[in-house]
Motif scaffolding. Sequence first.
Motif, PDB file in Angstrom:
ATOM      1  N   LYS A 263      12.699 -32.615 -13.721  1.00  0.00           N
ATOM      2  CA  LYS A 263      13.946 -31.882 -13.798  1.00  0.00           C
ATOM      3  C   LYS A 263      14.144 -31.230 -12.452  1.00  0.00           C
ATOM      4  O   LYS A 263      13.535 -30.218 -12.149  1.00  0.00           O
ATOM      5  CB  LYS A 263      13.852 -30.810 -14.887  1.00  0.00           C
TER       6      LYS A 263
ATOM      7  N   GLY B 164      17.771 -37.215 -12.335  1.00  0.00           N
ATOM      8  CA  GLY B 164      17.300 -37.854 -11.113  1.00  0.00           C
ATOM      9  C   GLY B 164      16.208 -37.027 -10.462  1.00  0.00           C
ATOM     10  O   GLY B 164      16.042 -35.866 -10.747  1.00  0.00           O
ATOM     11  N   ALA B 165      15.494 -37.646  -9.572  1.00  0.00           N
ATOM     12  CA  ALA B 165      14.332 -36.960  -8.994  1.00  0.00           C
ATOM     13  C   ALA B 165      14.751 -35.874  -8.031  1.00  0.00           C
ATOM     14  O   ALA B 165      14.066 -34.902  -7.877  1.00  0.00           O
ATOM     15  CB  ALA B 165      13.454 -37.952  -8.270  1.00  0.00           C
ATOM     16  N   GLY B 166      15.850 -36.005  -7.367  1.00  0.00           N
ATOM     17  CA  GLY B 166      16.214 -34.983  -6.386  1.00  0.00           C
ATOM     18  C   GLY B 166      15.079 -34.816  -5.406  1.00  0.00           C
ATOM     19  O   GLY B 166      14.500 -35.784  -4.927  1.00  0.00           O
ATOM     20  N   ALA B 167      14.682 -33.633  -5.124  1.00  0.00           N
ATOM     21  CA  ALA B 167      13.561 -33.402  -4.214  1.00  0.00           C
ATOM     22  C   ALA B 167      12.271 -33.557  -5.000  1.00  0.00           C
ATOM     23  O   ALA B 167      12.242 -33.307  -6.193  1.00  0.00           O
ATOM     24  CB  ALA B 167      13.651 -32.003  -3.639  1.00  0.00           C
ATOM     25  N   PRO B 168      11.233 -33.973  -4.359  1.00  0.00           N
ATOM     26  CA  PRO B 168       9.958 -34.072  -5.090  1.00  0.00           C
ATOM     27  C   PRO B 168       9.486 -32.678  -5.491  1.00  0.00           C
ATOM     28  O   PRO B 168       9.607 -31.742  -4.721  1.00  0.00           O
ATOM     29  CB  PRO B 168       9.023 -34.682  -4.056  1.00  0.00           C
TER      30      PRO B 168
END
Lengths: 316, 323, 327
Positions: C5, C38-42
Motif C-alpha cells: 500500500k 500499485g507499488a509506488g515507491a518501494p
Amino acid sequence: MSLRVDNLRVYYRTLRGDVKALDGVTFRVADGEIMGIAGESGCGKSTLGKSLIRLDGRMRYIEGTVELDGEKLPVDDQEAMNRFRFTEVSIIPQYAMSAMNPIRKIGKMIAELLESRGYRYSGIKPELERRLDLVGLSREVLKRYPIELSGGMKQRMVMVISTLLNPSLLIADEVTSALDVSTQKAVAEALVDFRDRDFVKSMLVITHDISLVYQIADTIMVMYAGKLAEKASTQTIINAPKHPYTQLLISSLPEVGVKYADRQLTGIPGSPPGLLNPPVGCRFRDRCPLAFDKCVEEPPFVEVAPGHEVACWKAM
Amino acid sequence: MLQLNRVWKIYRVGAFGTKQLTAVRDVSFGIEPGEVVSLIGESGSGKTTIGRMVLRLNSITRGSITLDGNDISQVTGSGLKEYYRHVQGVFQDPFSSFNPIFKADRVFEMVKSQYFPRMKREAWWNKLDAALADVRLDPGTVLNKFPHQLSGGQLQRMLIARALLLDIRLLVADEVISMLDASTRIDVMNLLADLKARGLGILFVTHDLALGNYISTRTVILRKGVVVEMGETAKVFSNPRHPYTKNLLGSVPQLHRKWSEVAAELHLDDRSQVMHCDYHDRFPGECGRPAADPDQPNLVEFEPGHFVACAREAITESDLVTA
Amino acid sequence: MTEIKAATEAAHDAGPEFSTPAGDATALAAAPAGAPTGAGAPVVRRSRGEWLHFAIRNKKVVGGLGVLLGILAIGVIAPLFLQYGPRERGVGPRNGAPSADHWFGTTTFGEDVFTQVAYGIRATFLVAALAAAVAALIGMTIGFVAGYVGGIIDEILMVITNIVLVLPVFVVLIVITSYLGINNIPTQALIIGVFAWPWVARAVRAQTFSLRARDYVDLARLTGVRPLSIIRKEIAPNMASYLVMVFILLFAGAVLFAAALDFLGLGPREGMSLGLMLQLATEWGALQLGIWWWFIPPGAIITMITGAAYVTNVGLDEVFNPKLRET
C-alpha cells in the motif's frame, strides 16, 4: 495532442541502492485516445503515471524524453514542471478521496487552487458548475466539507477539479480501486464522457483491473517488472494477446459465469522479480512457460502487427 | 451445521448513545459442510459485520447463531475458545493480520500454546508441515521469516494453514483476496475450492461477484444490512430477480462483454422490468414491507432454492447509482 | 515481491505514527479497503535492528544521551573519589571562590560545592527515575485498560484521569508535602509520580485504541488469547518506542518538580539535592552576596538534564518516525 515517451527511466533511491521501478519505456498516445495501463503491483505503472507529472519527491529521473503536443516536458525538473501541472498535464492520484483538504469547504479549496495558478475563481465558476451537473453532483457540494461526501462523490469531485482547466493529458491512477461496483461504473463512464466532451484530450487509465479497462479504454498497455510487455487495441489484448504474461494474466481472471467446477483457472506461479537487482534479459523469464535460451537476451518492444507491440522473442 | 437465525446488529451512536444504527437486519441463512456461501454486498451492506459476528468478534444484538444446534451467540471464556476449534477466520489484509515486529510463524506458535500445549515438538512439526502442504506452501520458504519478507499470497495461505491446524469445520473468509495480485488470487481461490471439496464449509464475504460465482454453492446478496436475494448461485446469477441484484450484475466490469451488452441482456433500461416485484406476483394483496418495519422486506421463494425480497419502492432512481 | 500500500507505508514500519506526547497521539490513517494498489515507491522495511542504525547517527539522540550519561557519571563516580561529605562544614574557606582545591568553590558554611553537586545529581536522578516509573506504571495501566476494554470502564477511567489532570499539580504537591512532611526520596518520588500520569494515560489510550483495531489483535482473539495477554504481547510491544519516549519525558518533568519542591524547602532536608542547594543558596543570600558558584552550578545542571532529556526525546521521535527524518 499526442504524447511521445522515449526510453523513460525513473528509479527510486533507497538505502540499499536504486530500485529500477521504470526501466526504459517507449510508447505513443494519440489525440483523443484512452490508454489503459494494466499490470500487477510493482510493475511500474503508478511510477510511470507519476513520472509524467513529477509529483513524487523520491523519484530520480535517469533518462528519457517526454513530449506533449510537440513540446518537451521537463520531467526531470520538479520546478519547471509546475507550469504544466494542472493546465497541460493533470493527475487524479490514488486515494484521491483523501486528496481534499479536510478543513476547507470544497468551493473555497478550489478557489484557492485556481488563484494560486493565476485564474479567477469567479470566471471559472460557471464552467465548474456545469461540470458538476454533468457528473451528477449537486452544486451544493461546493459549500460542503469533504467529510460530508461519500467515497464516490469525492472521487467524482476530484475528477472535476483535476480536469477543470482542460488539460491535454489526464492521468487517472487507480481511480476506481476503493469504490463500490456501481460507483466504479459511474466514475469510469464519467471519464469516457470527459474525453468525449473534449475536457481532456487523452487519458492514461492506470489500474490493476483489466476488466475495468476493457470497458473504457481504446488501447491497453501491459507492464511487467518495470518494462512494457505488450500494447495493442483493447480487443486484441483481451482476445488475442501475444505475450505469455498477458495470456496467462487474462486466463487467470474469474468472470461472472465461470465456475470452478466447469473450468478451473490457473494463476501464474512465482512472483515478479525484485527491482533492486533485476535479472538480465526478459524479466518474465523465470515464470514463463515458453522461456527458451534466447530469453537471457532482453527482447525489444517492437511492432509485430499494425498497432500491436510486444516484447517477446516468441511473439516475433 | 452453522445457522444464523434472525440476526440483528444495532450500534448505538451519537452523544450518550441515543441514536441507533442498524448494520444488520434480520438475516437468516445456514451453511452446511462442504458448502461455500457467498455474502455479496457493497460497502455498508453489513457483510463484514455478519462475518465478524459469526466469529464472535462483534456481539450479536438480537437473534442467534447456532453451531450444530448449540447457541453460541453469548458464550465466553472457555466455551468461546472451544468454538474457535471449529470456526476460524481469515481477513482482508495479510500484512495487517501479522504483528509486524514478530516473525510470521508466531501465529502457529500461538495456536500451539493455546490449543496443543502438551503436544511434543516432533509431532507438532509434522502437523505443521502437513498443514502447510495442504495450502501448497514449502515450510523452508515461509518459516522463520518476518511478514514483510513474504508476499501477500504466502501470508494469506499461512493464515489458512493456521486455521487448518485446528481441524475447523467452517472458515470465514473476509475479502481474503482483494489485496492480492490477480495472478495469485486465483491460486488462493482454487485452494479454497479444494478445501470445500474436502468437506470444509466456507463463508465467503466479498464484493466481487465474479469471485463469488467461481466457487460458491449458494449466494446471499445484501444491501444495507438486509438480504435482498439469496439462493443457489447458478439460479441467482443466471436469473436475478431483485432490482438491486440486476443493478449489481450490470455494473460489474466483465472481461468479454461491455456494460452496454450486459445492460441490454438484463433489460436494465426497461424500468418496469427492473422494478418488477416477485413478492407481489405471489401474494398480490399483501404488502411485502411489514408496517412494523418497512425497511425489512419479506422474502418470497420464487423458485425452489431461490428467495427474493420485496422490491416495491425499494429502489429509487438515485439508489441505482449508489454514490 | 510484496503487495504494497504505497500511501500507507508508514503503517508497516516498525512502529505506529505518533507525535510528541504534548497532546494525544495521532491515530494511524487507515487505507480505504480495496484492491491491491500499485507499488509506488518501494517500502523501506526496517528490521528491528535498523532503528539502532538511525539512532546512532542522529545527532540529537547522541548529544542528548551523551550529556545525560555524562552528568549521571559524575553523580555516580565522583562521590567515590571525593574526600568530603556534602554536608561537611569547614572543609574549605567560607564563601570561597572556585579554586584548584574546590572546583566549584565553597558555601557560606565552608562546604565543598562540587561535592554537593555530585551528591545532588545522585538524588535528582534517583527521585526522577522513581517518579517516572510510578507515573509510567499508573498511566500505562490505565491507558491500556481503558483503550482495550472501552465501554463503561473506559468512561470511568477517563473521568478519574480528567479529575487528576485538572488538579493544579504543583499546588497539590505543595499542600501534601507541607502537610505530611517529606523526609526521604522514595516518598517524594511516589507523590510526584501519583500526579504526573494523566497525560500518559490519555496518550497510551489513544494509541491502544488504534492498535486494538488491527487484524492481528483479532487474530489473537480468535486464538483464544486472554485480553491481558493481548495487551502485553501484541499491543505494548508495538508501542515500545513510544513508551520509551514517554518515560524520558516523565523523567524530565519529575526532575523539575522535585527541584521546585526542594527549592521551596518541601523536600527531604537530609542529604543533598540540587533543588536543596538552590534553596540554601537563596536562604543565605548568595545572590546578593555574589556567591554565584553556589547557585549557578545546580541551576545549570538541572537545566542541562532537562534540556538533554527533551532533545533526546525529539531525536528519538525522528528515529522511530521515519516521516520526520530529514532525508
